[in-house]
Design a protein around this motif. Structure first.
Motif, PDB file in Angstrom:
ATOM      1  N   ARG A 245       0.812  -1.242  -0.076  1.00 57.31           N
ATOM      2  CA  ARG A 245       0.250   0.002  -0.227  1.00 57.31           C
ATOM      3  C   ARG A 245       0.583   1.170  -0.119  1.00 57.31           C
ATOM      4  NH1 ARG A 245      -0.944   3.038   4.457  1.00 57.31           N
ATOM      5  NH2 ARG A 245      -2.588   5.095   3.852  1.00 57.31           N
ATOM      6  N   ALA A 246       2.027   1.547   0.793  1.00 56.71           N
ATOM      7  CA  ALA A 246       2.993   2.277   0.937  1.00 56.71           C
ATOM      8  C   ALA A 246       3.460   2.897  -0.303  1.00 56.71           C
ATOM      9  CB  ALA A 246       3.640   2.689   1.876  1.00 56.71           C
ATOM     10  N   LEU A 247       4.142   1.722  -0.955  1.00 57.08           N
ATOM     11  CA  LEU A 247       4.698   1.728  -2.462  1.00 57.08           C
ATOM     12  C   LEU A 247       3.854   2.506  -3.166  1.00 57.08           C
ATOM     13  CD1 LEU A 247       7.421  -1.716  -1.953  1.00 57.08           C
ATOM     14  CD2 LEU A 247       7.544   0.783  -2.022  1.00 57.08           C
ATOM     15  N   MET A 248       2.812   1.629  -3.192  1.00 60.40           N
ATOM     16  CA  MET A 248       1.611   2.313  -4.413  1.00 60.40           C
ATOM     17  C   MET A 248       1.582   3.560  -3.871  1.00 60.40           C
ATOM     18  SD  MET A 248       0.301   0.592  -6.445  1.00 60.40           S
ATOM     19  CE  MET A 248      -1.424   0.636  -6.873  1.00 60.40           C
ATOM     20  N   ILE A 249       1.011   4.094  -2.523  1.00 55.07           N
ATOM     21  CA  ILE A 249       0.812   5.838  -2.528  1.00 55.07           C
ATOM     22  C   ILE A 249       2.168   6.549  -3.210  1.00 55.07           C
ATOM     23  CG2 ILE A 249       0.644   7.269  -1.113  1.00 55.07           C
ATOM     24  CD1 ILE A 249      -1.338   5.479   0.272  1.00 55.07           C
ATOM     25  N   SER A 250       3.226   5.744  -2.532  1.00 52.28           N
ATOM     26  CA  SER A 250       4.095   6.763  -3.350  1.00 52.28           C
ATOM     27  C   SER A 250       4.203   7.017  -4.999  1.00 52.28           C
ATOM     28  CB  SER A 250       5.445   6.159  -2.770  1.00 52.28           C
ATOM     29  OG  SER A 250       5.885   5.510  -3.497  1.00 52.28           O
ATOM     30  N   VAL A 251       3.834   5.513  -5.110  1.00 54.77           N
ATOM     31  CA  VAL A 251       3.607   6.310  -6.999  1.00 54.77           C
ATOM     32  C   VAL A 251       3.192   6.728  -7.940  1.00 54.77           C
ATOM     33  CG1 VAL A 251       3.862   3.921  -8.734  1.00 54.77           C
ATOM     34  CG2 VAL A 251       5.490   4.032  -6.903  1.00 54.77           C
ATOM     35  N   LEU A 252       1.713   6.710  -7.098  1.00 57.01           N
ATOM     36  CA  LEU A 252       0.547   6.861  -7.267  1.00 57.01           C
ATOM     37  C   LEU A 252       0.863   8.509  -7.719  1.00 57.01           C
ATOM     38  CD1 LEU A 252      -2.531   5.494  -5.763  1.00 57.01           C
ATOM     39  CD2 LEU A 252      -1.943   5.101  -7.658  1.00 57.01           C
ATOM     40  N   GLY A 253       2.037   9.148  -6.842  1.00 53.57           N
ATOM     41  CA  GLY A 253       2.077  10.501  -6.395  1.00 53.57           C
ATOM     42  C   GLY A 253       3.122  11.121  -7.277  1.00 53.57           C
ATOM     43  N   GLU A 254       4.304  10.322  -8.077  1.00 58.85           N
ATOM     44  CA  GLU A 254       4.860  10.033  -8.923  1.00 58.85           C
ATOM     45  C   GLU A 254       4.509  11.036 -10.386  1.00 58.85           C
ATOM     46  OE1 GLU A 254       7.615  10.054  -9.580  1.00 58.85           O
ATOM     47  OE2 GLU A 254       8.288   8.148  -7.107  1.00 58.85           O
ATOM     48  N   ASP A 255       5.338  11.939 -11.571  1.00 55.76           N
ATOM     49  CA  ASP A 255       4.301  12.812 -12.219  1.00 55.76           C
ATOM     50  C   ASP A 255       4.358  11.679 -13.694  1.00 55.76           C
ATOM     51  OD1 ASP A 255       5.456  14.675 -10.815  1.00 55.76           O
ATOM     52  OD2 ASP A 255       7.081  15.208 -11.742  1.00 55.76           O
ATOM     53  N   TYR A 256       5.142  10.471 -13.477  1.00 58.64           N
ATOM     54  CA  TYR A 256       4.488   9.762 -14.520  1.00 58.64           C
ATOM     55  C   TYR A 256       3.166   9.164 -14.709  1.00 58.64           C
ATOM     56  CZ  TYR A 256       6.961   5.988 -11.554  1.00 58.64           C
ATOM     57  OH  TYR A 256       7.077   4.874 -10.791  1.00 58.64           O
ATOM     58  N   LEU A 257       2.768   9.063 -13.501  1.00 59.99           N
ATOM     59  CA  LEU A 257       1.554   8.022 -12.976  1.00 59.99           C
ATOM     60  C   LEU A 257       0.437   9.774 -13.419  1.00 59.99           C
ATOM     61  CD1 LEU A 257       0.878   5.276 -11.847  1.00 59.99           C
ATOM     62  CD2 LEU A 257      -0.361   7.275 -10.943  1.00 59.99           C
ATOM     63  N   THR A 258       0.644  11.093 -13.125  1.00 62.46           N
ATOM     64  CA  THR A 258      -0.149  12.200 -13.553  1.00 62.46           C
ATOM     65  C   THR A 258      -0.084  11.805 -15.145  1.00 62.46           C
ATOM     66  OG1 THR A 258       0.680  13.662 -12.002  1.00 62.46           O
ATOM     67  CG2 THR A 258      -0.109  14.469 -13.245  1.00 62.46           C
ATOM     68  N   PHE A 259       0.786  11.856 -15.847  1.00 60.31           N
ATOM     69  CA  PHE A 259       1.209  12.175 -17.335  1.00 60.31           C
ATOM     70  C   PHE A 259       0.403  10.454 -18.305  1.00 60.31           C
ATOM     71  CE2 PHE A 259       3.722  11.282 -21.093  1.00 60.31           C
ATOM     72  CZ  PHE A 259       3.718  12.240 -22.199  1.00 60.31           C
ATOM     73  N   ALA A 260       0.282   9.605 -17.825  1.00 57.21           N
ATOM     74  CA  ALA A 260      -0.606   8.616 -18.018  1.00 57.21           C
ATOM     75  C   ALA A 260      -1.768   8.621 -17.944  1.00 57.21           C
ATOM     76  CB  ALA A 260      -0.191   6.824 -16.884  1.00 57.21           C
ATOM     77  N   ARG A 261      -2.006   9.254 -16.577  1.00 57.40           N
ATOM     78  CA  ARG A 261      -3.701   9.961 -16.439  1.00 57.40           C
ATOM     79  C   ARG A 261      -3.822  10.739 -17.599  1.00 57.40           C
ATOM     80  NH1 ARG A 261      -6.466  11.584 -12.740  1.00 57.40           N
ATOM     81  NH2 ARG A 261      -4.622  12.782 -11.360  1.00 57.40           N
ATOM     82  N   ALA A 262      -2.958  11.735 -17.973  1.00 56.29           N
ATOM     83  CA  ALA A 262      -3.310  13.494 -18.282  1.00 56.29           C
ATOM     84  C   ALA A 262      -3.610  12.715 -20.471  1.00 56.29           C
ATOM     85  CB  ALA A 262      -2.509  13.863 -19.142  1.00 56.29           C
ATOM     86  N   LYS A 263      -2.695  10.948 -20.854  1.00 52.16           N
ATOM     87  CA  LYS A 263      -2.792  10.101 -21.864  1.00 52.16           C
ATOM     88  C   LYS A 263      -4.377   9.709 -21.638  1.00 52.16           C
ATOM     89  CE  LYS A 263       0.970   7.701 -21.544  1.00 52.16           C
ATOM     90  NZ  LYS A 263       1.562   6.771 -22.215  1.00 52.16           N
ATOM     91  N   GLY A 264      -5.281   9.326 -20.520  1.00 50.08           N
ATOM     92  CA  GLY A 264      -6.503   9.408 -20.788  1.00 50.08           C
ATOM     93  C   GLY A 264      -6.515   7.899 -21.451  1.00 50.08           C
ATOM     94  N   LEU A 265      -6.092   7.033 -20.674  1.00 55.32           N
ATOM     95  CA  LEU A 265      -5.068   6.051 -20.805  1.00 55.32           C
ATOM     96  C   LEU A 265      -6.560   5.090 -19.485  1.00 55.32           C
ATOM     97  CD1 LEU A 265      -1.664   4.671 -20.227  1.00 55.32           C
ATOM     98  CD2 LEU A 265      -2.762   4.338 -22.019  1.00 55.32           C
ATOM     99  N   SER A 266      -6.761   4.122 -19.953  1.00 53.39           N
ATOM    100  CA  SER A 266      -7.873   2.916 -19.102  1.00 53.39           C
ATOM    101  C   SER A 266      -7.331   3.567 -17.570  1.00 53.39           C
ATOM    102  CB  SER A 266      -8.556   1.907 -19.766  1.00 53.39           C
ATOM    103  OG  SER A 266      -7.642   1.312 -19.691  1.00 53.39           O
ATOM    104  N   PRO A 267      -7.989   3.557 -16.177  1.00 56.54           N
ATOM    105  CA  PRO A 267      -7.989   3.429 -14.984  1.00 56.54           C
ATOM    106  C   PRO A 267      -7.072   1.460 -14.973  1.00 56.54           C
ATOM    107  CG  PRO A 267      -9.837   3.971 -14.641  1.00 56.54           C
ATOM    108  CD  PRO A 267      -9.775   3.764 -16.021  1.00 56.54           C
ATOM    109  N   PHE A 268      -7.321   0.691 -15.493  1.00 57.86           N
ATOM    110  CA  PHE A 268      -7.168  -0.892 -15.265  1.00 57.86           C
ATOM    111  C   PHE A 268      -5.769  -0.520 -16.120  1.00 57.86           C
ATOM    112  CE2 PHE A 268      -5.648  -4.916 -16.554  1.00 57.86           C
ATOM    113  CZ  PHE A 268      -5.916  -5.535 -15.892  1.00 57.86           C
ATOM    114  N   THR A 269      -5.478  -0.241 -17.229  1.00 60.06           N
ATOM    115  CA  THR A 269      -3.764   0.393 -17.786  1.00 60.06           C
ATOM    116  C   THR A 269      -3.204   0.789 -16.432  1.00 60.06           C
ATOM    117  OG1 THR A 269      -5.159   0.218 -20.161  1.00 60.06           O
ATOM    118  CG2 THR A 269      -2.520   0.346 -19.641  1.00 60.06           C
TER     119      THR A 269
END
Lengths: 359, 327
Positions: A245-269
């Motif tokens: 859980r801790a690892l996930m939360i720190s990864v969720l704050g990473e810039d590449y995650l924002t970028f992946a969301r901005a790309k419009g990838l599906s939440p599952f991807t």
């Protein structure tokens, strides 16, 4: 023109892949070297530590024996006996020579770790090998299962970090994780095993059965394995869940995650390729570390559930000061932990391309 | 011709325990088709929050408070971005609306190859693998990168290359609008210049519209057609680059432009004081505590963004008709 560019690209890509393969090979060789060195160092430390413990095992052992039989102590006979056995076990040689002999026999003599003091002339190696399947069957499987469950659960809790349910799950996991494993085991034995009588809570299989390939025996084996495995899994699994859980939360704050969301990838991807995959890398390392750190807990579980594994062997040997056997058990644990760490180290470059370079 | 993106009364803030701290206050902004609009301001003035709100990428504790954003595409379709459900928004993203994030250095997943990260979204939008690959290669060529980079991992690339990969990824679907947040901040000036030139080239070649968020007046001067100067969560002044650089109206714009180092060894005039944080935005005009031309009215009443001649707006009491006539 484009064809040319692509051909060139193909060539240099192939070059890159070759270089990559060389790097991976070098990495693997280096890891293996480190593994051998660590194994040697651990064996050496274990050997000297056991030899440095004050008190002579023969003295204690045979002294206990004669006292137990209630005879008048015959000093001369006792000393002769002790001297005889000391010679058999090679304990009169100077320490460095004992060490060299021990290493030589262990490496060249096909893992000859000397005879057991108590069950002389049985080889400690055979004692360990006879008990090993129990420990691996119960302990290693439960850690692996706990890791699988904990990793998936932790990933989901981390992903849904703001939901009520996942906050509740964090509280529960924290409580479970700080509970000592023997308390969980005792609780399961008392309630599930005796009060409610749902599952058997002692012994490796039903007492009236003999090991054989029948459904009756195998099912008895499995039902007897559930509680010890469950006690191990609850505590370790809770730890893995919180870690992931801790690892996930720190990864969720990473810039590449924002970028992946901005790309419009599906939440599952996003979850699968960007969050889970990256959080998994330290989690795999944690597996190796936890395996090492929880061996002790397994010893307790084996004693509580009366399983004939390495833990019970070690406890028996300790009571009788059978140093050869204790040493063999310790050696096995070291070997198992180091080997698992090696496997994890070798698996990491598959998950994390950055390791191929820097290692 | 209607604006490509029409922002009206957009407010966003940070959700606290009891109340929301407003970071962006009632921003009205039109992004015209084919232009490069620069949004400048000091750190903490809300420009990144504005960009993230436009992209609908706010994450808690960031919250959207009110406003509307209409995206009008060439084919006549228009979308109300703030009302769009997440699934529809995903369809819009990358195809029509791209983002070049702040912190581009870390915006690529370190454990996936560039190819995967460029093509995954193209494939999700229905392209075949070959088409996706072809588009990615074409996009890389737009930013002067070799196609073989597709085979690399991010850590094998330099900062400038990573930034270019991000730009290439953002333009690979030929989106109508690209929001670029501080895209050159982490780069040296030479690379910065090249990348800005490439971005301008992309605008000309693809006919894209670019909203560029920066704190760097130099970037704006080099690339933008129009500028919106933001101060403390509000648009202080809006106009063409030439107009604002030659005759800034708002005292804050004047200060910003005065603090650009120039040739000839003149002393740089800095702005006194520092930008207020969203937790204590001053009442009235938010700039009044630092303004050299402050009048009583500034302390009591917030100025509205009013037109000041052709294509020019300013939010300052000094330019309101009754103040001008009194003077």
């Amino acid at each position: 023109m484009t064809a040319k560019i692509e051909a060139r690209a193909g060539e240099s890509a192939a070059e890159g892949r070759d270089a990559g393969r060389r790097e991976v090979l070098q990495y693997a060789l280096r890891r293996f070297g480190v593994y051998l060195f660590t194994l040697w160092a651990a064996i050496t430390v274990a050997f000297f530590v056991f030899r440095l413990v004050p008190g002579d095992p023969m003295n204690i052992l045979l002294g206990n024996l004669t006292r137990a039989e209630g005879r008048q102590r015959d000093k001369a006979a006792e000393e002769a006996l002790i001297a005889h056995y000391r010679e058999i076990f090679g304990m009169d040689d100077p320490l460095p020579l004992q060490y060299v002999n021990y290493l030589r026999k262990a490496v060249l003599g096909g893992l000859d770790l000397g005879p057991s003091f108590v069950e002389y002339p049985a080889q400690t190696k055979d004692l360990v090998f006879r008990r090993m399947p129990w420990t691996i069957g119960i302990f290693t499987t439960s850690v692996l299962l706990a890791w699988l469950v904990g990793t998936v659960l932790g990933a989901l809790i981390g992903w849904l970090q703001r939901s009520r349910l996942s906050q509740l799950a964090v509280v529960i996991s924290t409580l479970l994780q700080i509970t000592p494993v023997y308390l969980v085991a005792l609780g399961l034995i008392i309630y599930v095993g005796y009060t409610w009588r749902i599952l058997p809570a002692g012994g490796p299989y039903a007492r009236h059965l003999q090991p054989e390939w029948t459904w009756e025996f195998i099912s008895s084996l499995l039902t007897h394995a559930i509680l010890p495995m469950l006690s191990n899994m609850i505590v370790i699994g809770a730890g893995f869940t919180l870690g992931m859980r801790a690892l996930m939360i720190s990864v969720l704050g990473e810039d590449y995650l924002t970028f992946a969301r901005a790309k419009g990838l599906s939440p599952f991807t996003v979850l699968k390729d960007y969050a889970f995959r990256n959080a998994l890398i330290p989690q795999v390392t944690a597996l190796a570390i936890i395996v090492g750190a929880t061996l002790n807990g397994t010893f307790i579980i084996e004693v509580l559930f009366q399983l004939p594994g390495l833990g019970t062997l070690f406890v028996q040997a300790m009571g009788l000061r059978d140093f050869n056997t204790m040493q063999a058990v310790v050696l096995f644990s070291i070997f198992a932990v180091l080997t698992l760490t090696l496997i994890v180290d070798l698996a990491l470059p598959l998950l994390d391309p950055r390791i191929r370079r820097t290692a | 011709m209607p604006a490509l993106l029409e922002i009206r009364g957009l407010s966003a803030g940070l959700q606290g325990r009891r109340s929301i701290t407003q970071v962006v206050s009632h921003v009205d902004l039109d992004v015209q088709r084919g232009e490069i609009l620069g949004v400048v301001g000091e750190s903490g003035c809300g420009k990144s929050t504005l960009a993230t709100a436009i992209m609908r990428l706010l994450v808690p504790p960031q919250v959207l408070q009110s406003g509307s954003m209409t995206l009008r595409l060439k084919d006549g379709k228009s979308y109300e971005l703030l009302d769009l459900p997440e699934a529809d928004l995903r369809q819009l993203r990358w195809r029509h609306l791209s983002y070049i994030p702040q912190g581009s250095m870390n915006s690529l997943n370190p454990v996936l190859r560039i190819e995967r990260q460029m093509t995954d979204i193209l494939i999700q939008h229905g392209l075949t693998r070959e088409e996706a690959l072809k588009r990615s290669i074409a996009a890389l060529e737009l930013v002067n990168l070799e196609p073989r980079l597709l085979d690399s991992y991010p850590h094998e690339l330099s900062g400038g290359m990573r930034q270019r990969v991000i730009i290439a990824a953002a333009v690979s679907m030929r989106p109508a609008l690209i929001v670029a947040d501080e895209l050159t901040t982490a780069l040296d000036v030479v690379t910065q210049r090249q990348i800005l030139q490439e971005l301008a080239g992309i605008r000309d070649e693809l006919g894209a519209t670019i909203l560029i968020i920066t704190h760097d007046m130099g970037v704006v001067a080099q690339i933008a057609d129009r500028v919106a100067v933001m101060y403390a969560g509000k648009v202080a002044e809006l106009g063409t680059v030439n107009g604002i650089f030659e005759s800034p109206l708002h005292p804050y714009s004047q200060g910003l432009i005065g603090s650009i180092p120039r040739e000839g060894g003149q002393r740089v005039e800095g702005l006194p004081g520092e930008a207020p944080s969203p937790w204590n935005y001053p009442a009235g005009c938010r700039f009044h505590s630092r303004c050299p031309h402050v009048i009583d009215r500034c302390r009591a009443e917030a100025p509205a963004l009013l037109p000041q001649g052709e294509g020019r707006w300013a939010a300052c009491h000094l330019y309101e008709p009754e103040v001008l006539s009194n003077a």
